[in-house]
Design a protein around this motif. Sequence first.
Motif: not given
Lengths: 542, 327
Positions: A423-425, A427-428, A484-485, A487-489, A506
């Motif tokens: 949730y931290r990620h 929400h950010k 993660k994928e 979020l990192l994208n 990309w």
Amino acid sequence: MPQGFLTIVLHAHLPYVRHPEHEYFLEEMWYYEALTETYIPLLEVMERLVKEGVDFRLTMSLTPPLVSMFNDALLQDRYEKHLNRLIELAEKELERTQKQPEFNRLAQMYFDLFHRARYMFSQQYGGNLVRGFKRFQDLGKLEIIASAATHGFLPLLYVNPQAVRAQIAAGIKSYQQNFDRDPIGFWLPECGYTPGIDEILQEFGIRYFFTDTHGVLYASKRPKYGIFAPVYCPSGVAAFGRDAESSKQVWSAEEGYPGDFDYRDFYRDIGFDLDLDYIRPYIHPEEIRIHTGLKYYRITARTNHKEPYVPEWAKEKAATHAGNFMFNRQKQVEWLVSLMDRAPLIVSPYDAELFGHWWFEGPQFLDYLFRKLYFDQNTLKTITPSEYLTKYPVNQVVTPTQSSWGNKGYNEVWLEGSNDWIYRHLHKAADRMVELATAYPQASSLTERALQQAARELLLAQSSDWAFIMKTGTAVDYAIKRTKEHLLNFSRLYTEIKENRIDAAWLQHLEQKNNIFPEIDYRIYHPDYRNVGLTVPISATG
Amino acid sequence: MFTFSLIALALVLALIILLWIRPSKVSNRTKWRATDPDQSQINGTLDTTESNKAISSILRPGGKPKYNYEIGGDLGLYTNEDSSRQSINLDSPTDQVRAKFTPLDEPDPTQSPMAKESWAPVTVKLTGTTIPPKPVQTTQEFVPYGELPVGYGDHQIIALVRDPYWLFTYWEISSEKIQELRRNFGLRVWVDAQHVLRVYDTTDLIFNGTNANYFFDLLINPFASRWHVEVGHPNRTYCIERGLILQNGQYIPLVRSNYVTTPSDRVSNRVDEQWLLWSKYDRKLYRHLEQLPLGATSPQFAYSVSLAEELARYGFGVSSPLPHDRK
């Protein structure tokens, strides 16, 4: 005039599991299995009912990820190949089981079933099942409702209401594009509701949604009819509460109908049972054994001992269970009528995949149920929520309580030790998306494309499926990787947009890989989204 | 031919490995090592590209990690609970780093601050080796997946509702705030203070920091950044503060959360006068509804004919595992 009404709701959803980067992808199989076992058989049931003049009403949510996969040319092509492989396997099975009549007839059953699936998929619906579902909606038998863009669990995204608004708006837009009309109802993913979400639904012209039993039952003030009539939220959107009894009767694997010993066993599959040399072409290329869909045994007992499946017995049982379900609803209605000054409504929502995928005979059960309800009795009648609201437009105004249909009834399934870190990620990323939309309300060309893709990646990261899988522990690595994928994208796009150095190659790669919502408009994340020129107008009544 | 392919393969592999291990930026790489409770040596590298950022990787011999490794400086936090590589914030390159080991079979280390865990000093030697930058990546492979950051350099705390009795919260304290604390309360403030979450019940009021209905403190692990908080009451509004209690007892708030309201866990007492008729009928209906055990086994009602009876009537053998036949 019936004494009461029954609304059957099937919630059809799969996470977006399209993987163009690999020829064979384990999680993509979830989708193919669902097509063969649930979606095509459900369409078949509706085709039969319509053809034979059985009037029925069914309500279904088809989530945007599922509809996007229905529409996707690559997956259509792959599914056809998948079906051809299954047909080939069934042919070999007919050969192999020649001397075992009890299995040979089952091989024949699957051979016919896969052929029929291929015919319906390719010939009848031209490779796109959206056409099938739309047909029954246009006939007035099926009410298709919208759902959130990627099945985001909205109560836990609501710290940034704009994130919830975007999930809802993108879901509605997908609906409009696929079904050529505005949605009336909305399926809140996992029935996840918290007060305030109804106000956003109201902004987009939605008239009703569903909650679990206690969502309505524990509302304040106390709803006069309990869950046997809808209530209005203060925003004016109606909430329909799930009838616990009819749900349990079907749902529970332990006590419900699907656990009957005559029904087909889900776990015994030739993908696991047969020699590796024989089955190799039909399992994972790395020799990981998987479900092929050819299952020859019935549940038999609560032990590991399994006897061959007897389709006739199972069919009889499906008819009996349909009769029992109807009988109990009749009794329920008769009892409720004695207490209520209007016709009670029983709302029975289920996961669509229960019917066919988990409970092989589920579509048969529905077929029998609709026939029995139509031909055998007058106590109750199936109805869609919008028809009920037309009949009874005056309803009590209450505030439903925060709730979900997950285990224990609140948010814990999606917020516990295994998944609380996301949730931290999430929400950010949502805050950053709002920041981007605010900073670039009129972007064009490459920046616009990057912003659209950022919105797609954010939505994909928000699927409640990932948190759910992390909790259930079945394909955890995949769920973590997907979270993660995306979020990192998203983070990389965010940085590239802000620093004005977008990597076009990309970006193009991402657009092809994560191609859900081709028509998305990132401006929905703008706090003043109504005045920044959304490209497709949204039917707002607010 | 075979030998040739072997050599070619080896070369390709070597190239891949070389590319793999080359760092991407100018770095100050600092090696550290520690002994975990199994007496296995774990190694890592702190990669301090900027003065206050560090990336660390952990290698444990024998494959899978058996512990959550948290490598913490006096400020920063490194954790590998989700992965084996994450960035940490360090005040400055430091040689005072400690490692914490929490067994991975501990289901939720945030729930119990006294989880089985142990601390060990980590020897860190600052070498300050500068490694030349790697040329810009031009590959079309696009496998950029690194790891999510531990934090975003924010100063905030967020509260979420889990159910009628529990909240969840996560937070991040900015290094500016910690610098400010150090200026005001001394360099050791972070180490010496008690770390708490202060939970305020702010139901039905406009909270000004002092007028809560009541509050309570939870002692937490100074390195934690998320916590499950038992509040125990449905239909109440709460907010949470991350704070410190100094050795002299003074409470220092660091950051305050949003407000959240726990959901109801029962039928409301409030009756609607317009929809009233709180008649015998309604009471009967509710007596029925209140029997519904949510998430529990299938309810039984007076009017439900059991499936077993139904089946018997149709002449089927009752093999169905339904609750009815256990009566």
